[in-house]
Enzyme design. Structure first.
Site, PDB file in Angstrom:
ATOM      1  N   ASP A  38      -7.733 -14.861   0.156  1.00 44.81           N
ATOM      2  CA  ASP A  38      -7.837 -13.614   0.899  1.00 44.81           C
ATOM      3  C   ASP A  38      -6.702 -12.728   0.398  1.00 44.81           C
ATOM      4  O   ASP A  38      -5.536 -12.958   0.713  1.00 44.81           O
ATOM      5  CB  ASP A  38      -7.694 -13.903   2.402  1.00 44.81           C
ATOM      6  CG  ASP A  38      -7.667 -12.629   3.240  1.00 44.81           C
ATOM      7  OD1 ASP A  38      -7.785 -11.515   2.660  1.00 44.81           O
ATOM      8  OD2 ASP A  38      -7.527 -12.734   4.464  1.00 44.81           O
ATOM      9  N   LYS A 100      -2.929  -2.985  -2.400  1.00 48.03           N
ATOM     10  CA  LYS A 100      -4.396  -3.002  -2.304  1.00 48.03           C
ATOM     11  C   LYS A 100      -4.954  -1.610  -2.025  1.00 48.03           C
ATOM     12  O   LYS A 100      -6.064  -1.287  -2.450  1.00 48.03           O
ATOM     13  CB  LYS A 100      -4.789  -3.979  -1.191  1.00 48.03           C
ATOM     14  CG  LYS A 100      -6.276  -4.246  -1.061  1.00 48.03           C
ATOM     15  CD  LYS A 100      -6.501  -5.336  -0.026  1.00 48.03           C
ATOM     16  CE  LYS A 100      -7.967  -5.581   0.257  1.00 48.03           C
ATOM     17  NZ  LYS A 100      -8.121  -6.667   1.257  1.00 48.03           N
ATOM     18  N   GLU A 209     -15.349  -9.678   2.853  1.00 54.73           N
ATOM     19  CA  GLU A 209     -14.542 -10.348   3.878  1.00 54.73           C
ATOM     20  C   GLU A 209     -15.355 -10.719   5.124  1.00 54.73           C
ATOM     21  O   GLU A 209     -15.226 -11.845   5.620  1.00 54.73           O
ATOM     22  CB  GLU A 209     -13.332  -9.476   4.243  1.00 54.73           C
ATOM     23  CG  GLU A 209     -12.293  -9.453   3.121  1.00 54.73           C
ATOM     24  CD  GLU A 209     -11.259  -8.345   3.250  1.00 54.73           C
ATOM     25  OE1 GLU A 209     -11.250  -7.657   4.291  1.00 54.73           O
ATOM     26  OE2 GLU A 209     -10.476  -8.162   2.309  1.00 54.73           O
ATOM     27  N   ASP A 235     -13.839  -6.198  11.384  1.00 57.06           N
ATOM     28  CA  ASP A 235     -12.701  -6.614  10.576  1.00 57.06           C
ATOM     29  C   ASP A 235     -11.716  -5.465  10.439  1.00 57.06           C
ATOM     30  O   ASP A 235     -11.938  -4.525   9.675  1.00 57.06           O
ATOM     31  CB  ASP A 235     -13.219  -7.067   9.191  1.00 57.06           C
ATOM     32  CG  ASP A 235     -12.100  -7.498   8.258  1.00 57.06           C
ATOM     33  OD1 ASP A 235     -10.920  -7.387   8.629  1.00 57.06           O
ATOM     34  OD2 ASP A 235     -12.421  -7.948   7.142  1.00 57.06           O
TER      35      ASP A 235
END
Lengths: 677, 170
Positions: A38, A100, A209, A235
């Site tokens: 992850d 990211k 995800e 999420d």
């Protein structure tokens, strides 16, 4: 459909034509050697679930699973994780966090606050962090300042996690499943894959995800509902928000719809609170808070937010800004967070609409991401979906668990699994006349999926056309994400509208785009490699791979050395065998020549010994010398073999006889030699 | 092979939704690229292409409008094309005039307020259903020309509905 409405720009440089079927075939199956990563905005972690085992996260030496997604570049030493995070306040310009959010993005996409100086090179649109520039260093690789791409920063994180997994498995990692927000576009996914390549990690699959979270919850195996049903996965991570509606049926997890915001997350909560705290502290005499004060406020804000999950009030100190003993209550915090959290509701409703699902039809709502610990967020989710959400698995780890399970399946373990049918989150389109987008693949289409479009020429002189691929839902290309511009060259010279060029767009199971083109008159097919507008070219990634692998050069030398030794050994053996068998026959080998060959053999023995870089060159030189002096001897043996009863034979027969002789020689290798004829 | 053949279904408008789902899921599972990790690049490519065809076939067949349009295409009329030969049938003058008038009606409704827009919207939605019904019965009678005409008409109405939705959201 003929489409004359394409925009004719200057030929872009972002294309290359490759042979069809070229390219690597990807990682191999090695049961039990797949890992799940992850790669998060604020934290990353790695989990394994080898040979059907339950997934478990891997810890560092201090027993911590979460690796802060933070990399520091100090004095040319790179540090990843907690150590790097600890330096954030002291060296804000040398410590990169939330890389990211910069992956696969261009300068104009960065519309959020961050402490970095960004650099965009003229010929590519790839962003780079100017690390350490605020300390007064010149930019560039000299001294202790440098420029790094977000992909390199992520690669450092991936490398640490992969090493953790290798230490656990006692074997090299065969392949990784790396999770990405479902909402990531092509450029962001490609950037993630490039980061893995730079880190020397093979990628089995990029997995959304939310899909990973659904796998981890074992929704496919839950007894009530008989492995069927509709689920929502909410999420909210550090930097991204995703909502997905999934359907499970007949062993297939099918994403029905996905939506979200790739620039919305817990980081925004922290920033809003930090901003508030700095306002409370009051402006310093200079009028503006400096980078260290802002970083201090961010760290304090994050801690306060986490503490307020349980506590009703906390005390906050910002020594650098002169704020001491400030009391902050949960109500006050929630007032600040509410407008941000509320931005998740619209995408949730849209995803339900896209999937054609009413909240009451859902069998479960799964929470993912550390930010879903915030009580306000849980209340909002419950209100939106009209049911309390599932949260039995740690929301920080659930995604890595799912990735580990899928990695175990893809590594070839005998593990019962479901098939995951993912979707492309954003429509894919082409820019046409006037900058209007013509959609060719709609959002939420199950991947892999392809589309074809036929283009034509508009004049006889036209031999090339530029195609601009965009991703997004807006009408105008300028409002969508530019994925790539590429040029089709070599159009046949035909009267206007007579040429027919069929362009095929293919999204693979990772939602990455490839394009091929075929001229319908001639049938000539070309594969067009599409590189994202904001991505690295293959050559750039290769250069980074070479540069960043600490031992790449040594590995390369070692392989060269091994290969050179094997080659030389083969030649030495062949010459020795021949000397033994026919070396005594004067007409085949004059004495001076024999001496020269023996000298060359002695040199070859010497060359075999040493170790170290560049030794392979000496070995290759010795082999070439030996081949050269023994070449006349070899030729005479060959001629003799051909003359002895083989004139008038076909080439195949001669070759077969020579092969027999070779086999004979092989047999002799273990026996006392006997002279031929 | 056409989408029907690919999914093992008879080539007709009436479709058993459950059979479609089962046929698709079974085939999509077998062809998914995840099953071809470590295989040769040719095998991986063919898995990807087969998966893509199945996904596209499923996308088209499960949607009543796309399914009807696809049947017209199989019969030689492509409503996505503007070619005079084999393309979408040209609409009559009267129909086009009517569409212009309806556009004007949207303008009027916008001035009148949300309830007028809603009323207009309900009306258009009903006509959309009616146009599809006409297309379907034409297809069942084997008259793909008439079906294509109804489907093109439906597209005009769909655009009108989208504009109304945009107005309501504003």
């Amino acid at each position: 459909m003929a489409n004359e409405d394409i925009t004719w720009d200057d030929p872009g440089a972002l294309f290359q034509i490759e042979e069809p079927n070229a390219g690597p075939r990807g990682p191999a199956r090695h049961p039990g050697r797949g890992i799940g990563i992850d790669l998060g905005t604020t934290h990353s972690l790695v989990a394994i679930a080898p040979h059907g085992a339950a997934p478990r996260e891997l810890l560092d030496e201090q027993g911590r699973a979460l690796l802060p997604s933070v990399v520091s570049y100090l004095e040319d030493a790179v540090e990843v994780g907690h150590g790097a995070a600890a330096r954030r306040v002291e060296e804000p310009a040398r410590v990169i966090s939330s890389a990211k959010r910069f992956m696969g993005r261009g300068a104009s996409d960065i519309d959020f606050a961050h402490p970095y100086r960004l650099h965009v090179e003229a010929e590519s649109s790839v962003l780079r962090f100017d690390v350490g520039v605020d300390a007064g260093f010149e930019a560039g690789r000299s001294g202790s300042s440098r420029r790094v791409t977000p992909m390199e920063v992520s690669a450092e994180i991936l490398r640490v996690l992969a090493a953790r997994a290798e230490a656990e498995l006692h074997e090299p990692v065969a392949g990784a499943v790396i999770t990405v927000p479902a909402y990531f576009d092509d450029a962001q996914r490609q950037a993630t894959k490039d980061a893995a390549r730079i880190a020397g990690l093979e990628v089995y699959r990029l997995l959304a995800e939310p899909t990973a979270a659904a796998l981890a919850y074992g929704l496919d195996r839950s007894v009530d509902g008989g492995g069927q049903g509709l689920f929502a996965i909410y999420d909210l991570g550090g930097g991204t928000f995703d909502i997905s509606i999934l359907r499970l049926r007949d062993g297939v997890f099918q994403v029905l719809a996905t939506g979200g915001d790739s620039a919305l997350g817990g980081d925004d909560f922290d920033r809003a609170l930090a901003q508030h705290l700095l306002e409370v502290a009051g402006a310093p005499p200079s009028g503006q808070h400096d980078a260290r004060q802002r970083e201090e406020a961010l760290v304090a804000a994050r801690a306060a937010k986490e503490a307020l999950t349980e506590a009703e009030t906390v005390t906050v100190d910002l020594p650098r800004s002169g704020l001491v003993g400030h009391r902050l209550g949960r109500v006050e915090l929630e007032a600040l967070l509410e407008p941000i959290a509320r931005r998740t509701v619209g995408p949730c409703r849209q995803a339900l609409r896209d999937a054609g699902v009413r909240p009451s039809e859902l069998r479960g709502v799964v929470l993912v991401g550390g930010s879903t610990r915030v009580p306000l967020v849980r209340r909002l989710v419950e209100a939106t979906f009209k049911q309390p959400p599932l949260s039995d698995i740690d929301p920080d780890k659930v995604v890595a668990y799912g990735a580990a399970i899928q990695a175990d399946i893809l590594s070839g373990s005998a593990r019962e699994g479901v098939t995951l049918l993912d979707v492309v989150p954003l429509s894919l389109g082409l820019e046409t006349m006037g900058g209007i987008v013509e959609k060719i693949i709609p959002r939420n289409a199950t991947i892999p999926i392809g589309a074809r479009q036929v283009f034509t020429n508009y004049s006889e002189k036209q031999t090339a056309m530029v195609i601009h691929v965009v991703q997004g839902e807006r009408e105008l290309a300028a409002d969508c994400r530019s994925l790539a511009r590429f040029e089709l060259k070599g159009l046949p010279r035909l009267p206007p509208s007579m040429a027919r060029i069929e362009v095929s767009f293919q999204l693979d199971a990772d939602a990455l785009l490839t394009v091929s083109a075929r001229e319908l008159m001639t049938g000539i097919k070309q594969t067009v490699e599409v590189k994202p507008t904001y991505g690295l070219s293959d050559a750039e990634v290769d250069a980074l791979v070479m540069e960043s692998l600490d031992h790449a050069e040594e590995d390369y030398d070692a392989r060269n050395l091994a290969e050179a030794r094997v080659e030389l050994g083969r030649v030495v053996l062949a010459v020795r065998t021949a000397l033994h068998e026919v070396g005594h026959l004067g007409e085949l080998l004059p004495p001076q020549e024999r001496t020269a060959i023996e000298e060359a053999l002695a040199r070859a023995e010497q060359a075999m010994g040493p170790q170290g870089p560049q030794v392979h060159k000496a070995i290759n030189a010795a082999r070439e010398g030996l081949e050269k002096v023994s070449e006349p001897f070899a030729r005479r043996r060959m001629e003799r073999a051909l003359q002895s009863g083989m004139s008038g034979k076909s080439l195949a027969e001669i070759e077969s006889a020579l092969a027999d002789e070779e086999r004979l020689a092989e047999r002799r290798a273990g026996h006392e030699p006997e002279p031929l004829a | 092979m056409d989408h029907f053949g690919l999914l093992g279904l008879p080539r007709q408008y009436a479709i058993d939704r459950d059979a479609l789902e089962r046929a698709y899921l079974e085939r999509a599972q077998a062809a998914h690229p995840d099953r071809f990790v470590g295989a040769s690049s040719a095998e991986q490519r063919s898995a990807m292409e087969r998966s893509a065809s199945l996904n596209e076939g499923y996308r088209v067949l499960r949607d009543p409008v796309r399914r009807a349009e696809y049947l017209c295409r199989l019969a030689g009329i492509d409503v996505d094309s503007s070619e005079p030969e084999g393309g979408a049938p040209a609409m009559g003058q009267a129909f086009l005039m009517e569409m212009i008038e309806r556009r004007e009606a949207v303008e009027d409704a916008r001035r009148e307020g949300p309830s007028a827009l809603d009323e207009l919207r309900d009306g258009v939605e009903g006509e959309l259903d009616d146009a599809l019904d006409r297309a379907v019965s034409a297809l069942q009678q084997g008259d793909s020309r008439r079906a294509a005409e109804a489907l093109v008409e439906r597209r005009y109405l769909q655009r009108l509905l989208d504009e109304l939705d945009d107005e309501v959201e504003r």
